[in-house]
Design an enzyme around this catalytic site. Structure first.
Site, PDB file in Angstrom:
ATOM      1  N   HIS A  90      34.532  27.165  31.947  1.00 55.29           N
ATOM      2  CA  HIS A  90      33.843  26.734  33.296  1.00 55.29           C
ATOM      3  C   HIS A  90      33.103  25.372  32.606  1.00 55.29           C
ATOM      4  CE1 HIS A  90      33.339  30.978  33.523  1.00 55.29           C
ATOM      5  NE2 HIS A  90      33.239  30.926  34.851  1.00 55.29           N
TER       6      HIS A  90
ATOM      7  N   ASP B  90      30.549  26.063  30.013  1.00 53.03           N
ATOM      8  CA  ASP B  90      30.707  26.851  28.782  1.00 53.03           C
ATOM      9  C   ASP B  90      30.881  25.648  27.758  1.00 53.03           C
ATOM     10  OD1 ASP B  90      31.178  29.222  30.486  1.00 53.03           O
ATOM     11  OD2 ASP B  90      33.213  28.912  30.548  1.00 53.03           O
TER      12      ASP B  90
ATOM     13  N   MET C  35      43.610  26.197  32.322  1.00 57.80           N
ATOM     14  CA  MET C  35      42.687  26.465  33.701  1.00 57.80           C
ATOM     15  C   MET C  35      41.160  26.157  33.533  1.00 57.80           C
ATOM     16  SD  MET C  35      40.303  28.624  34.969  1.00 57.80           S
ATOM     17  CE  MET C  35      40.569  30.518  34.907  1.00 57.80           C
TER      18      MET C  35
ATOM     19  N   GLU D 299      39.504  33.556  43.467  1.00 58.14           N
ATOM     20  CA  GLU D 299      39.463  34.806  42.858  1.00 58.14           C
ATOM     21  C   GLU D 299      38.307  35.646  43.869  1.00 58.14           C
ATOM     22  OE1 GLU D 299      38.339  34.431  38.854  1.00 58.14           O
ATOM     23  OE2 GLU D 299      37.749  36.435  38.693  1.00 58.14           O
TER      24      GLU D 299
ATOM     25  N   LYS E  55      36.227  39.210  44.589  1.00 55.01           N
ATOM     26  CA  LYS E  55      35.371  40.107  43.999  1.00 55.01           C
ATOM     27  C   LYS E  55      34.415  40.861  45.139  1.00 55.01           C
ATOM     28  CE  LYS E  55      32.596  41.079  40.058  1.00 55.01           C
ATOM     29  NZ  LYS E  55      31.707  40.372  38.979  1.00 55.01           N
TER      30      LYS E  55
ATOM     31  N   GLU F  34      41.836  39.682  39.781  1.00 47.03           N
ATOM     32  CA  GLU F  34      41.264  40.415  38.732  1.00 47.03           C
ATOM     33  C   GLU F  34      41.276  41.984  38.678  1.00 47.03           C
ATOM     34  OE1 GLU F  34      38.025  38.782  36.702  1.00 47.03           O
ATOM     35  OE2 GLU F  34      37.120  40.726  36.432  1.00 47.03           O
TER      36      GLU F  34
ATOM     37  N   HIS G 132      37.905  43.735  39.558  1.00 52.30           N
ATOM     38  CA  HIS G 132      37.677  43.478  40.774  1.00 52.30           C
ATOM     39  C   HIS G 132      38.128  44.246  41.918  1.00 52.30           C
ATOM     40  CE1 HIS G 132      36.124  39.176  39.575  1.00 52.30           C
ATOM     41  NE2 HIS G 132      35.759  40.229  38.910  1.00 52.30           N
TER      42      HIS G 132
ATOM     43  N   ASP H 195      43.510  37.398  36.322  1.00 54.47           N
ATOM     44  CA  ASP H 195      42.493  37.766  35.290  1.00 54.47           C
ATOM     45  C   ASP H 195      42.793  39.190  34.685  1.00 54.47           C
ATOM     46  OD1 ASP H 195      41.275  35.257  35.478  1.00 54.47           O
ATOM     47  OD2 ASP H 195      39.373  35.949  36.259  1.00 54.47           O
TER      48      ASP H 195
ATOM     49  N   ASP I 165      30.391  46.348  36.638  1.00 48.17           N
ATOM     50  CA  ASP I 165      31.337  45.525  36.359  1.00 48.17           C
ATOM     51  C   ASP I 165      31.648  45.427  34.948  1.00 48.17           C
ATOM     52  OD1 ASP I 165      33.029  43.503  36.398  1.00 48.17           O
ATOM     53  OD2 ASP I 165      31.755  41.798  36.502  1.00 48.17           O
TER      54      ASP I 165
ATOM     55  N   ASP J 186      34.314  44.787  32.685  1.00 51.01           N
ATOM     56  CA  ASP J 186      35.150  43.586  32.008  1.00 51.01           C
ATOM     57  C   ASP J 186      35.738  44.249  30.733  1.00 51.01           C
ATOM     58  OD1 ASP J 186      35.087  41.695  33.821  1.00 51.01           O
ATOM     59  OD2 ASP J 186      33.306  40.571  32.911  1.00 51.01           O
TER      60      ASP J 186
ATOM     61  N   ASP K 161      40.059  37.976  31.203  1.00 50.91           N
ATOM     62  CA  ASP K 161      38.688  37.866  31.684  1.00 50.91           C
ATOM     63  C   ASP K 161      37.847  38.991  31.386  1.00 50.91           C
ATOM     64  OD1 ASP K 161      36.488  36.700  32.494  1.00 50.91           O
ATOM     65  OD2 ASP K 161      36.991  36.822  34.545  1.00 50.91           O
TER      66      ASP K 161
HETATM   67  C1  GCO Z   1      33.295  37.910  37.095  1.00 51.85           C
HETATM   68  C2  GCO Z   1      34.370  36.871  37.272  1.00 51.85           C
HETATM   69  C3  GCO Z   1      34.419  35.680  36.385  1.00 51.85           C
HETATM   70  C4  GCO Z   1      35.332  34.519  36.794  1.00 51.85           C
HETATM   71  C5  GCO Z   1      34.911  33.140  36.174  1.00 51.85           C
HETATM   72  C6  GCO Z   1      36.102  32.241  36.425  1.00 51.85           C
HETATM   73  O1  GCO Z   1      33.276  38.914  37.403  1.00 51.85           O
HETATM   74  O2  GCO Z   1      32.175  37.429  36.681  1.00 51.85           O
HETATM   75  O3  GCO Z   1      35.400  37.580  36.938  1.00 51.85           O
HETATM   76  O4  GCO Z   1      34.654  36.014  35.132  1.00 51.85           O
HETATM   77  O5  GCO Z   1      36.611  35.036  36.498  1.00 51.85           O
HETATM   78  O6  GCO Z   1      33.839  32.718  36.423  1.00 51.85           O
HETATM   79  O7  GCO Z   1      35.680  31.493  37.643  1.00 51.85           O
HETATM   80 MN    MN Z   2      37.577  36.680  36.641  1.00 52.33          MN
HETATM   81 MN    MN Z   3      35.240  39.538  36.783  1.00 52.78          MN
END
Ligand code: GCO
Ligand code: MN
Ligand code: MN
Length: 395
Positions: A58, A61, A92, A185, A187, A221, A224, A249, A259, A261, A296
Site C-alpha cells: 500500500h 506501507d 502489485m 478484492e 470481503k 482471498e 474472505h 490473496d 478475520d 489471516d 496476505d
Molecule cells: C484485509 C485485506 C487486505 C487487502 C489489502 C490489499 O482483510 O485486511 O485482505 O489485506 O488485501 O489491503 O488491498
Molecule cells: Mn487481502
Molecule cells: Mn483479508
C-alpha cells in the site's frame, strides 16, 4: 543461491508478500503490538533470502501518510535500491483507503464529494508510485466501503459511486499509460459490519457494468470467502473460467471466526490442496495460472521476528508441497481411472442445440435406471485425496 529441489521456494515459483503482512506487528483489537517494525529494506532482504519473487505494498506501507514530497522521494529511492540489490520485484500495488479517520464511512463510496475526491487523489498518487516501482496489477480492497447503519444509504447509491470512481481510475490509468490491470478484492465484513460487494461473485458481475471491463478482474482471498462460509475453489474457479483472476490473496481461516489471516495451508488443508491443484492446471486439464502467488497473512501474535520468517517460509513451502502432492495425485492411475469422463457420442450430439436436434431429443426415450443405480465412487476418490495428503500414496 537456492539449490532448487521443487519444494524449496525460488523466484520462479512467483511468491510475493505484502510489506504489511510480514511487517504486521501483532496488534489486535485487544492488545498492543508485540513486535517492533521491520523496515521495508530488511523485509526485501529477508524475503529474497527465503526465495520470494517480490513484495507488494500500500502507498502508506512505504511512505507515511504525512511525508513531504522530498521525504517520499528519498524513501522510494532507498527502497528501489534494496529491490535492485536483491533482485526483487513489486508486481502489485494498492492504496490504503481505510486507516485514516477521514475514511471512517467510506472512501470511494463516501457521501461527501470532497472525501471521494481525496480518495481518488490518493489512489492516483499511489498508482504513480506503483508505476514507478514496476507494478502491473493494481488492487482495490474497499475496507471501509460499507456500513453498520444501512439506513444511511441505498445500495444503488454506493454501487453508482464505486462505478464512477473505477471508471475515472481506469481512464486515468489509460491516459497515463500505466498499463495496469485492476483487481477488485471482495470481503463480507471486518472492519465494517457489512462491506459492499461481499463476495468475488458480486465483483464479477459489477465489473461487467464498468466502462472498461477488460481492464478489471478480481483478487479473491481465501479468508474472505471462508468468512462468508463459501467454497473458495468454486469462486476462484469461476473467476479463472471468466478470464478474470488477475491476482490472488492466499492465507487460511477457520469458518465462523474473526478475520484470522493465518499462514497458508494451516487450516483446511484439503481446500488448500484443491486450490493449488486448480491454480497449477488440474493435472494438465487446464493451463497453469500464471499470476503471482501472493500471501496476505501474518504471523501469530505469539511470535517475535524469527517467527515472522518461520511464517513466511511456511506459506511458500506448504504451497510447493501441495503442488507436488497435486502432481502426484493427478498422476495416480487409480485417480485417473476414477476421473475418466464418461463418453457417449450419441448423447453428446444431442446436447448441442439445433431445432432438429431438440425435436429428436424431445422424442428420445432415455433409460435412466442404470444411471440412477450406479455409485459415483466419490468416497474412494476423496479418500485418495486424504491418502496423498497424508503421504501414504504418491512420492
Ligand atoms: C484485509 C485485506 C487486505 C487487502 C489489502 C490489499 O482483510 O485486511 O485482505 O489485506 O488485501 O489491503 O488491498
Ligand atoms: Mn487481502
Ligand atoms: Mn483479508
Amino acid at each position: 543461491m537456492h539449490d532448487h529441489d521443487r519444494i524449496t521456494p525460488a523466484p520462479e515459483d512467483r511468491f510475493t508478500f505484502g510489506l504489511w503482512t510480514v511487517g504486521n506487528p501483532g496488534r489486535d483489537p485487544f492488545g498492543e503490538p508485540v513486535r517492533g517494525a521491520i523496515s521495508p529494506v530488511r523485509i526485501v532482504e529477508r524475503l529474497a533470502e527465503l526465495g520470494a519473487y517480490g513484495v507488494n505494498l500500500h502507498d502508506n506501507d512505504l511512505v507515511s501518510f504525512d511525508a513531504s514530497a522530498a521525504e517520499r522521494d528519498a524513501i522510494v529511492a532507498e527502497f528501489r535500491r534494496a529491490l535492485d540489490d536483491n533482485g526483487m520485484r513489486v508486481p502489485m500495488c494498492t492504496t490504503n483507503l481505510f486507516s485514516h479517520p477521514v475514511f471512517k464511512d467510506g472512501a470511494l463510496t463516501a457521501d461527501d464529494p470532497a472525501v471521494r475526491a481525496f480518495a481518488l487523489q490518493k489512489v492516483m498518487r499511489s498508482m504513480e508510485l506503483g508505476a514507478e516501482l514496476g507494478a502491473e496489477v493494481y488492487v482495490f480492497w474497499g475496507g471501509r466501503e460499507g456500513a453498520e447503519a444501512d439506513a444511511a444509504r441505498d445500495p444503488r447509491t454506493w454501487i453508482a459511486r464505486y462505478r464512477e470512481s473505477l471508471d475515472f481510475l481506469c481512464a486515468h490509468s489509460k491516459a497515463q499509460g500505466y498499463g495496469y490491470r485492476f483487481a477488485l478484492e471482495a470481503k463480507p465484513n471486518e472492519p465494517r459490519g457489512d462491506i459492499y460487494f461481499a463476495t468475488t461473485g458480486h465483483m464479477l458481475h459489477f465489473i461487467e457494468t464498468l466502462a472498461h471491463p477488460e481492464m478489471v478482474g478480481v483478487n479473491p482471498e481465501v479468508a474472505h470467502e471462508n468468512l462468508a462460509g463459501l467454497n473458495f475453489v468454486h469462486n476462484v474457479g469461476q473467476a479463472l473460467e471468466a478470464g478474470k483472476l488477475f491476482h490472488i490473496d492466499l492465507n487460511a481461516q477457520k469458518i465462523g471466526r474473526y478475520d484470522q489471516d493465518l499462514r497458508f495451508g494451516s487450516e483446511d488443508l484439503k481446500g488448500a490442496f484443491l486450490l493449488v491443484r486448480m491454480l497449477e492446471g488440474s493435472g494438465g486439464r487446464f493451463p497453469r495460472w500464471e499470476g503471482m502467488r501472493h500471501f496476505d497473512a501474518h504471523a501469530y501474535r505469539t511470535e517475535d521476528e524469527a517467527g515472522v520468517w518461520d511464517f513466511a517460509a511456511g506459506c511458500m513451502r506448504t504451497y510447493n508441497l501441495l503442488r507436488e502432492k497435486a502432481h502426484a495425485f493427478d498422476a495416480d492411475p487409480e485417480v485417473q481411472e476414477l476421473l475418466a469422463e464418461p463418453r457417449d457420442p450419441d448423447f453428446e450430439a444431442l446436447l448441442r442445440y439445433s431445432p432438429e436436434g431438440a425435436a429428436a431429443l424431445a422424442e428420445r426415450e432415455i433409460d435412466v435406471a442404470p444411471f440412477a443405480r450406479a455409485g459415483k465412487r466419490h468416497e474412494r476418490l476423496d479418500q485418495l485425496v486424504v491418502e496423498h495428503l497424508l503421504g501414504v500414496r504418491g512420492s
